[in-house]
Write an enzyme that holds these catalytic residues in place. Sequence first.
Site, PDB file in Angstrom:
ATOM      1  CG  LEU A 177      -2.438   0.752   1.033  1.00 52.55           C
ATOM      2  CD1 LEU A 177      -3.131   0.479  -0.759  1.00 52.55           C
ATOM      3  CD2 LEU A 177      -3.137   0.528   2.664  1.00 52.55           C
ATOM      4  CB  CYS A 178       3.924   2.544   1.526  1.00 51.71           C
ATOM      5  SG  CYS A 178       4.733   1.002   1.466  1.00 51.71           S
ATOM      6  CB  THR A 179       4.908   1.376  -3.315  1.00 48.74           C
ATOM      7  OG1 THR A 179       5.265  -0.305  -2.899  1.00 48.74           O
ATOM      8  CG2 THR A 179       4.878   1.206  -4.621  1.00 48.74           C
TER       9      THR A 179
END
Lengths: 441, 415
Positions: free
Chosen positions: A214-216
Site C-alpha cells: 500500500l505504501c508504494t
Amino acid sequence: MEVDEPARENWNGRWSHLRKILERKGPLTPTAFQPSPDILQFLLDNCKILVIGAGGLGCELLKNLALMGFRQITVIDMDTIDLSNLNRQFLFRQKDVGRSKAEVAAEFINKRIPGCQVTPHNCKIQDFDESFYRGFHLVVCGLDSIVARRWINGMLHSMLEYDEDGDLDKTTLIPLIDGGTEGFKGNARVILPGLTACIDCTLDLFPPQVNFPLCTIAHTPRLPEHCIEYARVLLWPKENPFGDDTPIDGDDPSHITWIYEKSTERASQYGIQGVTYRLTQGVVKNIIPAVASTNAVIAAACTTEVFKLATSCCNPLNNYMVFNDADGIYTYVYEQERNPNCVACSNRSQPLVFNKDAKLKDVIDHLVNSPSFQMKGPGITTSIEGKNKTLYMQTVPSIEEKTRPNLKLSLEELGLHDGCQLVVADSTSPSPILFQLKMKD
Amino acid sequence: LFSLVISCGLPEKPLLQLSKILWKENIPLLVVKSSGFLGYIRLQIREHFIVETHPDNRTSDLRLDTPWPELEAWLQTQADAMETMTREQHGHTPYPVILYKNLCEWRRTHDGNIPANYKEKKQFKELIKTGILKREQNPEVDEDEENFEEAMRAVNTVITHSNIPANTLNILNDESANNLTSQSENFWVIANAVKRFVDLEKRLPVEGLLPDMFSDSARYIELHNIYRDKASQDAETILRHVHHFLQSANRARDVVTEKEVQRFCRESRFLRLERGCSLEAEFSGTGSTSNLQNSLEDPDSDAIYYLVLRAVDRYTSEYGCVPGETDVEVESDTVKLKGIFSKLCSEAGLHPQGAQDDHIHEICRYGGAELHSVSAFLGGCAAHEAIKLLTGQFVPIDNIVVYNAVSSNVTTFKV
C-alpha cells in the site's frame, strides 16, 4: 421422446480402438490386469464421473471423456458464458453468451456424442452434500480456485471410512484427479484420498498472489500498475464515481475507463509511462492469460488418468506432473509425499500454540496468514465446562457483530486453557477442523 | 504456399516425399504420431531464429561492473550523498546505488576485481549490511531498510561480469551474420550490425529495462531514464550500421524497421538459433545422430519408442496395414515389425542398447489404436509448437519429443 437405438449408437467399429487397449494384454500392462469386454461395458453403462468446472479445462475434459466411452458424466459449474471465453471454451457459441456453462456444455456433448448423458448443475460444489458425491466413481477437477479445490478435497476425505482395525475401507475411496493451468504452465495430479498426498499436503507450494504494498501505491509509485492500483484501491472507494458502495465491475467499460483516466493522471504526475486501457483492465480483473493449448494438454493428461483408474489397464501417474511448454516441451513427474501434519488428511488434531495473553484476533490472523492453513474467514467455537461457546464467526452478520468484541480479548479472558479443543469452520473445508490449544504462560 | 505443414499419421513413403518438398521450399514441417499410450512430435526445419524467447528467469542488465559515464556519474553522486541523506531518503535509495557504492569499495581492496565466488559474494553482502542505518531508539539494532534487503538479494544475479552469453556469441559469430548477401534475412542483417557494434564497443547494446525496486518515484524514474536513453542510443548506432549495409546491398532502408532493431537489442542476451536436419538425412544416416544415439544408450529412455513408431509407419508403407490389426496376428506381426525396426536403425546409423522386444510387442498390441486423450495431449503440444514457429516467440522443440502416457513423461532429443 426418442426411443433408444442401441444399434445406431454402437455402430460397427465405434469402439474398436478402445477394445484393442482393453481386450489385449501387453508388456506394459500391470500383471493384475485381466483384459475383458466387460471393462468397456463398464465404461459405457456404469462408470459415473463427476467433472467440476466447465470452462477452459472443463470443455476439454468433457470432450475427452465422452470420446473415450464415458457416458454417465455429471458436470458442475456456477458460471455463465462470457464473450472472452469463446476463443477456447469450444462447446460454447456466441448465441450462448449469458447462459449457464454447465448446461450449454452438456447440451453440446449430448448432441454431438450419441448415447452420452451429461447431467449439468449450475450451482456451487458446496450446494451438494456427501450423499451426492458418494454417487461417483471418480472426480476430475478443472477449477481456477484453490478454495474450491480444497473444499472438494476435504469432502472426499470426509467420506472415507475405516474398519475396526483402523484400516481404510477402499470402497469408500473416490479418486480425485486435479488439473491446473496458468499461461504456458500446468500440472496434473492423482489423489487417492487416504492413501496419497492431497491438495492440502502441498498448500505452501501455491504461489502467493501478487499484491503491491500500500505504501508504494500511496506514496512512491514507479510502475504503471502502481498508478492503476491507486485508482482502484484508493480513489474509487473515496470518490464512489458510480454511486455509493457501487463495487467495481471489471466488465463494465465505463468503470474501466474511469479507472484508466485516473491512473493516467497519477502517472503523469510522476512521469511514469505505460498506462493503457488494456493494462488497466488486466490489473483490475487480475487477468492471467489463458492459453488454449495448455488447457488441451493438461485436460488430456487428466483424462488419461481417469481412463487408467476406471479400467486398471495401466498404472496411474504417481502422482504429480508439472508441465511447461515455454521453452521446448518439459514435464517433470514426482511422487508428492503426504504431509504427516496435513490439515485435511492426517486425521490428527492440529496443535495451536499461543500465550495466554494472546488475543483471539491473533489466532484468527494466524489461521488466515499461515502458509499451512491459508483460511479465508475462519469461525471458532469451543466447549467450556460442557457448554458450547461461539468465540467468533464471520459468516452470519448478526453473530459476527455479537462476537466481534471477543477478538480483542485474551485467550485466558475468554475462559480458554491449555488443552482446550477448538473447532474451526472455514470455506476451505466442508467439515470443521479440530485444533488443540496449547497455551503458554 | 503454406507457412507451416502439420502431418498426422502419414505412412513413411508419402511422409518422406512431403518432407523433401518442404525442406527444399524451406517450409517447416511438424510430424505427429499417436499410438496407444505413446506418441511423438518431430520438427523438420532448416533454421529458426527467435528474438523474443521470453526466458523464465530473466536477469536484469544493470552493467554495474562497467557503467558508462552518465550512469557512473549519477550513481557516484547518489553514493556520495548517502552520508548526508535524511533517514527517509536513505531508506528510499534504489539498490543499484547501494551495490555500486559497495562495489567501488570492494574493488579498492581487491585489485579492481568484483566478488567472484560464493564466499566473496557472502562477504560482499556483509559489507552492504554495514551501511544500514541504526535505529534511533536503539543503536544496537539495524533499521528496517527494504532497499538494503533488495540489494543483498540482488548480489547473486547482478554482481556478475556483463559478458556476452554463449548463445548470443554463437549467433554473432555465425557464418550467416558475417557473410551477408542481398538475400540475407533481417535477423542476420541486424545480427551483423550488432556484431560490428560489439567489435567496437566490446559490449552488447544496453537492454534499457529497470526492474521494479523499493525507491522514491523521482529517483527510480531518473535511473530508469538513464538506462532507457543509453539503450536508445545503442539501438540508433546499430540502426545506422543496418542502413549502411542495406544501402550497399541496394535494398530499401525501411526493410528493417527501427522497432525491429530496438527489439533485437533489448533481447540480445536471450537470442536463440535452432538448426535442424531433414527427414531424408535422418533416415539415411547422413545427418547427425550422436544426440539420439546417446539417448538410446540408456535402456530406460523412451527415445527408443520414436524408432519403433517410425518402424510402424514403414510397416504400413510396405504391407498396407498396421501391425497387430487383429488379435491373432499380434505375435507374428511383432516378428515382422522387429525386422523392419532393425533395418530402419541400421540405415539411420543407430544402435539401440538393451532389449527392445517389449517395446515392439507393446506397439503391436496397440494395433494402430489411438487413445483420444493421448492424441489430444500430442495435439495440444503440436498446436503450441506451431504457434511458436509462426509467431517467432518462445523457443520451439529442437527437434523430437516422445510422449509416454504411462509415465506421463515427455522425453526430448535431437537429430
